[in-house]
Design an enzyme around this catalytic site. Structure first.
Site: not given
Ligand code: FAD
Ligand code: EPU
Length: 340
Positions: A166, A240, A336
């Protein structure tokens, strides 16, 4: 300049938390030429700027007294290929999942585990998006962009980006001073499936393992995500809220004595990565609601907006969560989400 600049523009539909706030100026740019025109404009030169993608990793806590720039584009191109690999170039404004679908359709492997992550291609390198056993850095080749202070065009190769969990150089040395305009990835024409993540095992075991394609992985990952994470179109959230902390291995051993069911994964420098969701759940906070915000009932790492929460309310709530975790476990959670 013939770009439409909007004033006092509502950002409610431009952030997945659904926070009602406004920007003094808001502009959508459709090309690098428009972007450069805007950045060289004397009026906007000294204004504070925010580059906005899909707003899925942002918490707005106040009026943005500056210029919000959103890049719109849908250019995806194959720029080189050989028998084994293909280099894909995508503009910053492309929706990330559209790029995943483009690649999955053509059997170009490498980003199928990153299916359905909200947001844009331009934001993906910022925090080196990751999910289900894959991270962007593993397929990343290069990116292009422009510095906001002196409009220098720059190319970053993978080694220049300092990618980590991240994390990247765009969250430190280049924070708020670089707009990414293009990203290139190297994908495989002979995909090797990455199915090690615990949540994928059950759904995969129901299928014929010998005949799996990256299309199946894309579908499974999408289904798992839909079942675990709240739909931000219904309940505002940014995924997250905190990163999973890496703690010293001695600290992990002490915690393990107290909480035998804690799990951890060895990371670098004698550190162990543990689950922030687990910590929050153990502290009894899963499902906790305070006013219009709270921790989601199905996932302890997701802070949600139950209605008309203000950004400040969510910011205060996440501080409250951090304080409880620090007191109970002696662990400092790190956000994050980008708090603006
Ligand atoms: P924004 O939220 O618009 O911006 C994020 C940051 O990037 C800001 O600081 C912004 O200024 C900067 N930025 C955006 N575009 C540019 C650009 N072109 N140039 C320079 N800076 C820029 N993230 C994960 O890593 N893994 C996940 O599994 C994951 N799951 C998610 C699930 C949900 C339901 C949600 C809502 C979010 C999740 N995220 C996850 C977080 C998010 O989707 C990612 O961080 C994504 O890359 C953000 O993209 P965005 O275009 O919405 O960025
Ligand atoms: N867990 C709990 N309680 C909960 C949920 C999860 O105890 O309510 C524990 C369980 O032990 C589970 C473990 O957490 O096995 C991991 O959970 P999960 O697989 O959902 O992954 P996470 O660590 O919570 C991370 C990323 C997610 C990404 C998933 C899948 C971060 C901060 N988050 O979540 O990314 O989608 O793994 O790879 O690393 C995001 O960055 O926004 C995001 C959603």
């Amino acid at each position: 300049m013939n770009i439409t600049i909007r004033e006092n523009f509502s950002l409610k539909k431009y952030n997945t938390f659904g926070i009602e706030t406004s920007a003094k100026y808001f502009v959508e740019v459709h090309s690098c030429t428009e972007l450069k025109q805007l950045l060289t404009d004397s009026f906007f030169k000294r204004k504070k700027k925010l580059i906005l993608g899909g707003g899925s990793n942002i918490l707005f806590t106040k009026y943005f007294d500056g210029l919000v720039i959103k890049k719109i584009s849908n250019d995806i191109k194959i720029i080189a290929e050989n028998e084994d690999e293909v280099v894909i170039e995508a503009s910053a404004g492309v929706i990330w999942h559209d790029l995943v679908l483009f690649c999955v359709e053509r059997n170009f492997g490498g980003i199928e585990n990153l299916s359905l992550i909200p947001g844009t291609v331009g934001a993906a390198p910022i925090q080196n998006i990751g999910a289900y056993g894959q991270e962007l850095q593993n397929v990343f080749n290069s990116l292009e962009g422009i510095t906001l202070d002196n409009l220098e065009e720059k190319i970053f190769q993978k080694k220049d980006c300092n990618f980590g969990y991240r994390n990247s150089i765009f969250k430190s040395a280049f924070k708020n001073n670089f707009v990414i305009t293009k990203v290139t990835l190297i994908l495989s024409k002979n995909p090797v499936l990455n199915i090690s993540y615990h949540d994928l095992l059950d759904p995969i075991n129901k299928l014929d393992k010998n005949n799996l394609s990256i299309k199946d992985i894309c579908k499974i990952v999408s289904e798992v995500r839909r079942s675990k994470l709240p739909d931000y179109k219904i309940t505002g959230n940014a995924g997250s809220f905190f990163k999973n902390p890496a703690i010293h291995s001695d600290k992990f051993i002490t915690l393990k004595e107290q909480y035998p069911n804690i799990t951890g994964y060895r990371s670098c420098d004698n550190k162990v990565k543990i689950s922030a969701a687990w910590l929050i759940e153990q502290a009894g906070l899963k499902g906790k609601k305070v006013g219009n915000t709270g921790i989601h009932v199905n996932h302890a790492l997701v802070i949600v907006n139950y209605g008309n929460a203000k950004g400040e309310e969510i910011r205060d709530f996440q501080k409250y969560i951090k304080d409880i975790i620090a007191t109970k476990f002696g662990i400092e959670l790190e956000e994050e989400v980008n708090i603006i």
